[in-house]
Design a protein around this motif. Structure first.
Motif, PDB file in Angstrom:
ATOM      1  N   LEU A   1     -43.806 -60.952 -40.378  1.00  0.00           N
ATOM      2  CA  LEU A   1     -45.123 -60.684 -39.816  1.00  0.00           C
ATOM      3  C   LEU A   1     -45.758 -59.434 -40.403  1.00  0.00           C
ATOM      4  N   PHE A   2     -44.990 -58.696 -41.179  1.00  0.00           N
ATOM      5  CA  PHE A   2     -45.487 -57.414 -41.669  1.00  0.00           C
ATOM      6  C   PHE A   2     -45.562 -57.404 -43.170  1.00  0.00           C
ATOM      7  N   GLU A   3     -46.317 -56.412 -43.692  1.00  0.00           N
ATOM      8  CA  GLU A   3     -46.427 -56.233 -45.136  1.00  0.00           C
ATOM      9  C   GLU A   3     -45.611 -55.026 -45.549  1.00  0.00           C
ATOM     10  N   TYR A   4     -45.381 -54.927 -46.860  1.00  0.00           N
ATOM     11  CA  TYR A   4     -44.754 -53.713 -47.365  1.00  0.00           C
ATOM     12  C   TYR A   4     -45.776 -52.587 -47.355  1.00  0.00           C
ATOM     13  N   ARG A   5     -45.291 -51.363 -47.181  1.00  0.00           N
ATOM     14  CA  ARG A   5     -46.206 -50.232 -47.220  1.00  0.00           C
ATOM     15  C   ARG A   5     -46.559 -49.946 -48.664  1.00  0.00           C
ATOM     16  N   ASN A   6     -47.819 -49.595 -48.911  1.00  0.00           N
ATOM     17  CA  ASN A   6     -48.220 -49.260 -50.277  1.00  0.00           C
ATOM     18  C   ASN A   6     -47.581 -47.955 -50.703  1.00  0.00           C
TER      19      ASN A   6
ATOM     20  N   TRP B   1     -41.788 -48.918 -27.623  1.00  0.00           N
ATOM     21  CA  TRP B   1     -42.731 -49.277 -28.670  1.00  0.00           C
ATOM     22  C   TRP B   1     -44.089 -48.691 -28.339  1.00  0.00           C
ATOM     23  N   VAL B   2     -44.703 -48.024 -29.315  1.00  0.00           N
ATOM     24  CA  VAL B   2     -46.045 -47.470 -29.143  1.00  0.00           C
ATOM     25  C   VAL B   2     -46.963 -48.289 -30.033  1.00  0.00           C
ATOM     26  N   PRO B   3     -47.790 -49.177 -29.497  1.00  0.00           N
ATOM     27  CA  PRO B   3     -48.621 -50.020 -30.369  1.00  0.00           C
ATOM     28  C   PRO B   3     -49.648 -49.206 -31.129  1.00  0.00           C
ATOM     29  N   LEU B   4     -49.848 -49.561 -32.400  1.00  0.00           N
ATOM     30  CA  LEU B   4     -50.803 -48.874 -33.268  1.00  0.00           C
ATOM     31  C   LEU B   4     -52.033 -49.746 -33.412  1.00  0.00           C
ATOM     32  N   GLY B   5     -53.206 -49.150 -33.305  1.00  0.00           N
ATOM     33  CA  GLY B   5     -54.423 -49.861 -33.659  1.00  0.00           C
ATOM     34  C   GLY B   5     -54.578 -51.170 -32.908  1.00  0.00           C
ATOM     35  N   ASN B   6     -54.726 -52.269 -33.648  1.00  0.00           N
ATOM     36  CA  ASN B   6     -54.946 -53.547 -32.967  1.00  0.00           C
ATOM     37  C   ASN B   6     -53.662 -54.365 -32.877  1.00  0.00           C
ATOM     38  N   GLN B   7     -52.517 -53.683 -32.893  1.00  0.00           N
ATOM     39  CA  GLN B   7     -51.258 -54.421 -32.771  1.00  0.00           C
ATOM     40  C   GLN B   7     -51.117 -55.169 -31.453  1.00  0.00           C
TER      41      GLN B   7
ATOM     42  N   ASP C   1     -53.331 -56.819 -29.992  1.00  0.00           N
ATOM     43  CA  ASP C   1     -54.018 -58.092 -30.155  1.00  0.00           C
ATOM     44  C   ASP C   1     -53.303 -58.982 -31.147  1.00  0.00           C
ATOM     45  N   LEU C   2     -52.759 -58.374 -32.229  1.00  0.00           N
ATOM     46  CA  LEU C   2     -52.058 -59.168 -33.238  1.00  0.00           C
ATOM     47  C   LEU C   2     -50.789 -59.791 -32.664  1.00  0.00           C
ATOM     48  N   PHE C   3     -50.070 -59.030 -31.845  1.00  0.00           N
ATOM     49  CA  PHE C   3     -48.815 -59.525 -31.290  1.00  0.00           C
ATOM     50  C   PHE C   3     -48.881 -59.437 -29.771  1.00  0.00           C
ATOM     51  N   PRO C   4     -49.580 -60.357 -29.112  1.00  0.00           N
ATOM     52  CA  PRO C   4     -49.807 -60.197 -27.676  1.00  0.00           C
ATOM     53  C   PRO C   4     -48.527 -60.290 -26.851  1.00  0.00           C
TER      54      PRO C   4
ATOM     55  N   ILE D   1     -50.672 -52.966 -40.181  1.00  0.00           N
ATOM     56  CA  ILE D   1     -50.055 -54.199 -40.689  1.00  0.00           C
ATOM     57  C   ILE D   1     -48.705 -53.915 -41.335  1.00  0.00           C
ATOM     58  N   ASP D   2     -48.388 -52.620 -41.554  1.00  0.00           N
ATOM     59  CA  ASP D   2     -47.104 -52.375 -42.203  1.00  0.00           C
ATOM     60  C   ASP D   2     -46.192 -51.426 -41.446  1.00  0.00           C
ATOM     61  N   THR D   3     -46.630 -50.936 -40.285  1.00  0.00           N
ATOM     62  CA  THR D   3     -45.823 -49.936 -39.581  1.00  0.00           C
ATOM     63  C   THR D   3     -45.659 -50.302 -38.127  1.00  0.00           C
ATOM     64  N   LEU D   4     -44.473 -50.021 -37.599  1.00  0.00           N
ATOM     65  CA  LEU D   4     -44.228 -50.135 -36.169  1.00  0.00           C
ATOM     66  C   LEU D   4     -43.885 -48.739 -35.667  1.00  0.00           C
ATOM     67  N   GLN D   5     -44.485 -48.352 -34.569  1.00  0.00           N
ATOM     68  CA  GLN D   5     -44.216 -47.011 -34.064  1.00  0.00           C
ATOM     69  C   GLN D   5     -43.339 -47.082 -32.831  1.00  0.00           C
ATOM     70  N   PHE D   6     -42.312 -46.231 -32.799  1.00  0.00           N
ATOM     71  CA  PHE D   6     -41.459 -46.151 -31.616  1.00  0.00           C
ATOM     72  C   PHE D   6     -41.406 -44.703 -31.152  1.00  0.00           C
TER      73      PHE D   6
END
Lengths: 96, 351
Positions: free
Chosen positions: B126-131, B180-186, B188-191, B140-145
């Motif tokens: 579900l995620f992309e590699y970080r640039n 888990w600390v959701p970032l941005g629109n996470q 909505d992306l992963f309800p 889209i590339d990070t999960l915050q905990f």
């Protein structure tokens, strides 16, 4: 991918960011080709991740052809393995 | 002449299909069935013949462990799958740890190292590699905990108690304390996704009253080649199917001795017409300790070999992805590698 050689029949491909994983399996597929006289690969230095992949063909076949055929054959093998594996796992899911 | 030809043919068959374990070494290790090596055999690659001879049998399937057989494939490709399972199937793991407060005994870098090794239940597809060079991390590339925990003294503890479980509150920091600390629109992306470590009871650190840990963690997608924490399997291994042949009938005490030489269940001693006769019951169970070669009387009556193209894979997952998904992903990654080179071949002109 870089290629250099004396004539079209003997070519050494330099594949970047690859190691034994692709090198050995590709070597096996290319060796199965009866037109190939010699095929081998080596890792130039363990600190650099690139391999020298050499193909020599007998006759006048350009060496790119067995390389391409080997890649296609390997894709075919993987596709078939994937299909067989997934079919084999299906009865488990159907049973649930 | 016919017998000699038969023996020769059997010898060739053995060389082609079996890896033989001798007393002091292993013979016929390398694959030799390439075109031109054996007169009378057509060894050129034939997809049809491969598909007819290939099969996959699932032996055991549990939640985190999968044992299956792959028959009809060569060592090079089986090894490629194993290598990819170990090192190139991506997962999510903690990469950056922002330490706001760490007054515990555990040093910052040790704590960060331990946090990185915790498996995180998050589907990496579900995620992309970080640039490269991107320090901040997008949604889209990070999960915050977050891990925020403080240890304090328990006011209700008995006077003379010396049990830390009673004396202190929050003195053991487990992975279940990571939130888990959701970032941005996470959100909505992963309800309905619930991102957390796979196991709740991994001990991260121990605290005493007054010590506190307050860290923020960024999880990114990576592969095992980069760091072992990204490896999705506890281990993935394969072995070849054992093949034990008794060259002569073995009876009585020799049969009992033979049974002891192998793993339990491999050799079965049957009572035929009053005599005890040994028979190979299930060669698959054997671990080939080669105990037979230590007994002069049995040494030459048994042939230990392995079937060259029958691989028994054992894949144990850390819990992030189920093992059958891991094997499928590994095969797709090998296809992706081939496709990459095919595309390069077509796009770059060869001189």
């Amino acid at each position: 991918v870089q290629a250099d050689g004396t004539d079209g029949n003997c070519v050494t491909f330099v594949l970047h960011d690859e190691d034994h994983t692709l090198g050995n399996s590709l070597r096996y597929m290319v060796m199965k080709n009866p037109d190939v006289e010699f095929c081998g690969y080596c890792i130039t230095h363990p600190s650099e991740s690139k391999i020298n992949f050499r193909i020599q063909t007998r006759g006048s076949l350009p060496a790119v052809e067995p390389f391409r055929k080997g890649l296609n054959d390997l894709m075919g093998v993987c596709q078939h393995v994937l299909n067989t594996f997934e079919v084999r796992l299906l009865p488990q899911e159907l049973r649930d | 002449a016919v017998a000699a030809a038969m023996a020769a043919r059997r010898g060739v068959e053995e060389m082609r299909e079996r890896v033989v374990l001798g007393e002091f070494g292993v013979r016929n290790v390398h694959t030799t069935d390439f075109p031109g090596n054996y007169p009378g055999y057509d060894d050129a690659w034939d997809q049809q013949r491969f598909e007819e001879g290939f099969r996959v049998d699932v032996v055991r399937e549990e939640q985190d462990m999968l044992e299956f057989d792959m028959v009809g494939i060569d060592a090079a490709i089986a090894n490629a799958f194993r290598r990819i399972l170990l090192a190139e199937v991506p997962t999510m793991a903690v990469e950056k740890v922002f330490v706001y407060n760490n007054t515990s005994i555990v040093q910052d870098e040790i704590l960060a190292h331990r946090l990185g090794l915790i498996p995180i239940r998050a589907d990496p597809r579900l995620f992309e590699y970080r640039n490269q060079g991107d320090e901040e991390g997008t949604e889209i590339d990070t999960l915050q905990f977050q891990l925020k925990i403080k240890c304090s003294r328990n006011p209700q503890a008995a006077k003379e108690s010396s049990d830390p479980n009673e004396l202190y509150i929050n003195h053991k920091v487990y992975s279940k304390h990571m939130t888990w600390v959701p970032l941005g629109n996470q959100p909505d992306l992963f309800p309905d996704a619930d991102f957390r470590p796979v196991h709740d009871d991994i001990l991260i650190a121990q605290l005493r009253p007054g010590q506190e840990i307050d860290v923020l963690m960024h999880c990114v997608k990576g592969i095992g080649k980069d760091h072992a924490k990204f490896s999705p399997v506890a281990t993935a291994s394969y072995r070849l199917l054992p093949d034990i042949t008794l060259l002569q009938p073995i009876e009585d005490e020799a049969a009992e001795l033979l049974q002891k030489c192998f793993s339990p269940g491999v050799i079965e001693v049957q009572n035929i017409k009053g005599k005890k006769v040994a028979r190979v019951a299930n060669a698959r169970l054997d671990t080939f300790s080669r105990e037979v070669f230590r007994h002069e009387s049995l040494k030459n009556h048994v042939r230990l070999a392995r079937v060259r193209n029958h691989y028994i894979f054992s894949v144990e997952s850390t819990g992030i992805l189920p093992p059958d998904v891991l094997v499928s992903e590994a095969i797709k990654i090998l296809m992706g590698k081939c496709q990459r080179f095919l595309n390069e071949l077509d796009s770059v002109p060869m001189e």
